[in-house]
Design a protein around this motif. Structure first.
Motif, PDB file in Angstrom:
ATOM      1  N   GLY A  25      21.472 -26.523  -9.041  1.00 53.36           N
ATOM      2  CA  GLY A  25      20.773 -26.064  -7.857  1.00 53.36           C
ATOM      3  C   GLY A  25      20.640 -24.553  -7.959  1.00 53.36           C
ATOM      4  O   GLY A  25      20.142 -24.030  -8.950  1.00 53.36           O
ATOM      5  N   ALA A  26      21.109 -23.852  -6.943  1.00 53.89           N
ATOM      6  CA  ALA A  26      21.067 -22.383  -6.976  1.00 53.89           C
ATOM      7  C   ALA A  26      22.426 -21.777  -7.333  1.00 53.89           C
ATOM      8  O   ALA A  26      22.569 -20.551  -7.310  1.00 53.89           O
ATOM      9  N   VAL A  27      23.394 -22.616  -7.701  1.00 50.92           N
ATOM     10  CA  VAL A  27      24.738 -22.128  -8.006  1.00 50.92           C
ATOM     11  C   VAL A  27      24.876 -21.885  -9.504  1.00 50.92           C
ATOM     12  O   VAL A  27      24.673 -22.806 -10.306  1.00 50.92           O
ATOM     13  N   PRO A  28      25.188 -20.660  -9.925  1.00 49.28           N
ATOM     14  CA  PRO A  28      25.320 -20.383 -11.359  1.00 49.28           C
ATOM     15  C   PRO A  28      26.365 -21.280 -12.016  1.00 49.28           C
ATOM     16  O   PRO A  28      27.445 -21.516 -11.453  1.00 49.28           O
ATOM     17  N   ARG A  29      26.045 -21.786 -13.201  1.00 43.61           N
ATOM     18  CA  ARG A  29      27.003 -22.569 -13.984  1.00 43.61           C
ATOM     19  C   ARG A  29      27.656 -21.634 -14.998  1.00 43.61           C
ATOM     20  O   ARG A  29      27.219 -21.501 -16.144  1.00 43.61           O
ATOM     21  N   ARG A  30      28.709 -21.002 -14.574  1.00 43.54           N
ATOM     22  CA  ARG A  30      29.365 -19.984 -15.383  1.00 43.54           C
ATOM     23  C   ARG A  30      29.925 -20.552 -16.680  1.00 43.54           C
ATOM     24  O   ARG A  30      30.025 -19.836 -17.686  1.00 43.54           O
ATOM     25  N   GLU A  31      30.283 -21.830 -16.666  1.00 45.09           N
ATOM     26  CA  GLU A  31      30.913 -22.416 -17.852  1.00 45.09           C
ATOM     27  C   GLU A  31      29.991 -22.432 -19.069  1.00 45.09           C
ATOM     28  O   GLU A  31      30.461 -22.524 -20.203  1.00 45.09           O
ATOM     29  N   HIS A  32      28.682 -22.320 -18.842  1.00 45.77           N
ATOM     30  CA  HIS A  32      27.733 -22.311 -19.958  1.00 45.77           C
ATOM     31  C   HIS A  32      27.519 -20.904 -20.532  1.00 45.77           C
ATOM     32  O   HIS A  32      26.843 -20.752 -21.545  1.00 45.77           O
ATOM     33  N   GLY A  33      28.039 -19.901 -19.884  1.00 47.30           N
ATOM     34  CA  GLY A  33      27.969 -18.553 -20.421  1.00 47.30           C
ATOM     35  C   GLY A  33      26.575 -17.948 -20.369  1.00 47.30           C
ATOM     36  O   GLY A  33      25.747 -18.293 -19.504  1.00 47.30           O
ATOM     37  N   TYR A  34      26.338 -17.059 -21.318  1.00 45.35           N
ATOM     38  CA  TYR A  34      25.134 -16.225 -21.329  1.00 45.35           C
ATOM     39  C   TYR A  34      24.361 -16.432 -22.633  1.00 45.35           C
ATOM     40  O   TYR A  34      24.925 -16.792 -23.665  1.00 45.35           O
ATOM     41  N   CYS A  35      23.070 -16.139 -22.593  1.00 42.20           N
ATOM     42  CA  CYS A  35      22.303 -16.083 -23.847  1.00 42.20           C
ATOM     43  C   CYS A  35      21.401 -14.850 -23.828  1.00 42.20           C
ATOM     44  O   CYS A  35      20.884 -14.453 -22.779  1.00 42.20           O
ATOM     45  N   LEU A  36      21.250 -14.256 -24.993  1.00 41.00           N
ATOM     46  CA  LEU A  36      20.425 -13.054 -25.122  1.00 41.00           C
ATOM     47  C   LEU A  36      18.989 -13.330 -24.723  1.00 41.00           C
ATOM     48  O   LEU A  36      18.322 -12.456 -24.153  1.00 41.00           O
ATOM     49  N   ASP A  37      18.480 -14.531 -25.045  1.00 35.77           N
ATOM     50  CA  ASP A  37      17.128 -14.904 -24.638  1.00 35.77           C
ATOM     51  C   ASP A  37      16.851 -14.521 -23.187  1.00 35.77           C
ATOM     52  O   ASP A  37      15.852 -13.884 -22.866  1.00 35.77           O
ATOM     53  N   ASP A  38      17.746 -14.943 -22.302  1.00 35.28           N
ATOM     54  CA  ASP A  38      17.525 -14.719 -20.878  1.00 35.28           C
ATOM     55  C   ASP A  38      17.838 -13.290 -20.458  1.00 35.28           C
ATOM     56  O   ASP A  38      17.139 -12.714 -19.614  1.00 35.28           O
ATOM     57  N   VAL A  39      18.883 -12.701 -21.019  1.00 35.98           N
ATOM     58  CA  VAL A  39      19.214 -11.321 -20.663  1.00 35.98           C
ATOM     59  C   VAL A  39      18.062 -10.388 -21.040  1.00 35.98           C
ATOM     60  O   VAL A  39      17.712  -9.474 -20.285  1.00 35.98           O
ATOM     61  N   ALA A  40      17.461 -10.620 -22.214  1.00 35.95           N
ATOM     62  CA  ALA A  40      16.327  -9.795 -22.634  1.00 35.95           C
ATOM     63  C   ALA A  40      15.141  -9.968 -21.703  1.00 35.95           C
ATOM     64  O   ALA A  40      14.445  -9.001 -21.368  1.00 35.95           O
ATOM     65  N   ARG A  41      14.894 -11.210 -21.254  1.00 36.80           N
ATOM     66  CA  ARG A  41      13.825 -11.442 -20.278  1.00 36.80           C
ATOM     67  C   ARG A  41      14.148 -10.747 -18.958  1.00 36.80           C
ATOM     68  O   ARG A  41      13.262 -10.235 -18.275  1.00 36.80           O
ATOM     69  N   GLY A  42      15.431 -10.759 -18.603  1.00 38.39           N
ATOM     70  CA  GLY A  42      15.831 -10.057 -17.394  1.00 38.39           C
ATOM     71  C   GLY A  42      15.581  -8.563 -17.496  1.00 38.39           C
ATOM     72  O   GLY A  42      15.095  -7.926 -16.558  1.00 38.39           O
ATOM     73  N   LEU A  43      15.916  -7.982 -18.648  1.00 41.01           N
ATOM     74  CA  LEU A  43      15.656  -6.559 -18.874  1.00 41.01           C
ATOM     75  C   LEU A  43      14.171  -6.264 -18.734  1.00 41.01           C
ATOM     76  O   LEU A  43      13.772  -5.259 -18.123  1.00 41.01           O
ATOM     77  N   LEU A  44      13.343  -7.144 -19.263  1.00 41.20           N
ATOM     78  CA  LEU A  44      11.893  -6.954 -19.210  1.00 41.20           C
ATOM     79  C   LEU A  44      11.389  -6.912 -17.769  1.00 41.20           C
ATOM     80  O   LEU A  44      10.682  -5.980 -17.374  1.00 41.20           O
ATOM     81  N   VAL A  45      11.748  -7.926 -16.962  1.00 43.79           N
ATOM     82  CA  VAL A  45      11.174  -7.973 -15.615  1.00 43.79           C
ATOM     83  C   VAL A  45      11.711  -6.854 -14.740  1.00 43.79           C
ATOM     84  O   VAL A  45      10.975  -6.302 -13.910  1.00 43.79           O
ATOM     85  N   VAL A  46      12.975  -6.476 -14.907  1.00 37.65           N
ATOM     86  CA  VAL A  46      13.517  -5.380 -14.108  1.00 37.65           C
ATOM     87  C   VAL A  46      12.821  -4.068 -14.461  1.00 37.65           C
ATOM     88  O   VAL A  46      12.481  -3.267 -13.573  1.00 37.65           O
ATOM     89  N   CYS A  47      12.568  -3.852 -15.755  1.00 37.70           N
ATOM     90  CA  CYS A  47      11.908  -2.610 -16.170  1.00 37.70           C
ATOM     91  C   CYS A  47      10.423  -2.598 -15.821  1.00 37.70           C
ATOM     92  O   CYS A  47       9.810  -1.531 -15.834  1.00 37.70           O
TER      93      CYS A  47
END
Length: 338
Positions: A25-47
């Motif tokens: 749903g809208a609750v982060p699933r922390r157990e799956h961790g992070y991926c660069l794919d998404d962090v890089a997309r996040g950097l793009l939209v914020v910038c």
């Protein structure tokens, strides 16, 4: 239609390390961790935000630090970081490398602080010396190169990366029914089209520009049904396929929005304005199931469109696709998309 953009769910998915990939749903699933794919997309939209507040600037700093931590000395990148803060893969040049360079190229030009722009530029230069054996990976990297070339036409690393990617994509086939340069429509299909348009414009190559616009027109027509987007499903399809197909992914609508926004900026043609409006409307319920993917209560986006419903999970990729698409709509001049 000038959309309201919410970063509430992006904040919800983020912590002081990065951006969680999945949600229930809208609750982060922390157990799956992070991926660069998404962090890089996040950097793009914020910038991409022209006037980021302190919270968005903090996200840019966190995402950039994640990308820096992911980069190997040879310019390649790790992708998957566990909640234990240990990398669970080896550095490589898959899609995550390409998206990292796309995010870094954007941050190098549009980052909210001078030090962010400087650091992103250095990391981009290191990664841009490499090439990937996978076409989409080079495509994503080339979009970062296009960001840099738009303000620094003499940047040789970016220039060569964009030219190499355009050459690998290739021209349309001499087949009106299937001009696509690949035998299969897969994912983020408009991204290589955007590279051709960007290369044609920034490298002053009229043939590349014409090829890109031709393919974008065909792709937009192919993915439109009864006046709304009917996107290539997650499993892809080849020649002779008839839709609609499901599971439709927000990344596909976002890639079309990216390409249409670039084509509109280059040509000013109404066709691309209409394509961008169609991409925005897909998130709001103008789609094959008549169901909105955007969740106004959370600021997130559901992960996929099904025949009679939607995937209710609101992960990072889908939410970033929504934000990216609505940023393009908001940034159009007054009178467009009104």
């Amino acid at each position: 239609m000038k959309p309201e953009i919410s970063f509430a769910h992006l904040h919800r998915l983020s912590d002081d390390t990065g951006l969680f990939e999945h949600a229930r749903g809208a609750v982060p699933r922390r157990e799956h961790g992070y991926c660069l794919d998404d962090v890089a997309r996040g950097l793009l939209v914020v910038c991409r935000e022209p006037e980021p507040d302190a919270g968005l600037t903090a996200l840019a700093e966190t995402y950039l630090a994640f990308v820096a931590h992911a980069q190997d000395p040879d310019g390649s990148f790790h992708n998957r970081l566990g909640l234990d803060r240990i990398w669970h893969d080896e550095p490589g040049v898959g899609d995550w490398w390409g998206r990292a360079l796309w995010g870094l190229g954007t941050a190098a030009v549009r980052g909210p602080e001078p030090w962010i722009r400087s650091a992103a530029s250095e990391m981009f230069d290191s990664g841009a010396t490499l090439r990937s054996p996978w076409s989409r990976s080079n495509t994503f990297a080339a979009l970062g190169a296009a960001e840099i070339l738009a303000v620094d036409p003499g940047h040789e690393g970016a220039r060569k990366l964009l030219a190499d990617a355009a050459r690998l994509i290739g021209p349309p086939r001499a087949d009106d029914a299937w001009p696509w340069p690949e035998p299969w429509l897969s994912y983020a299909n408009a991204a290589p089209v955007e590279v051709l348009i960007a290369a044609g414009h920034l490298l002053e190559d009229e043939r590349l520009l014409a090829d890109g616009l031709t393919l974008l027109g065909w792709l937009l027509d192919t993915q439109t049904r009864d006046g709304h987007l009917s996107l290539t499903p997650a499993g892809g399809h080849g020649r002779g396929w008839t839709g609609p197909g499901f599971d439709q992914q927000p990344i596909e609508a976002a890639a079309l929005a990216d390409a249409c926004a670039r084509a509109l900026a280059v040509t000013g043609a109404d066709r691309w304005e209409a394509g961008l409006a169609r991409a925005m409307a897909w998130f709001l319920g103008m789609n094959d199931s008549g169901i909105p993917l955007a969740d106004q209560s959370t600021g997130g986006c559901c992960d996929g469109l099904e025949r009679e419903g939607r995937n209710e999970n609101q992960g990072a990729e889908s939410t970033l696709a929504l934000i990216s698409t609505f940023q393009h709509g908001r940034n159009q001049p007054k009178g467009r998309l009104a």
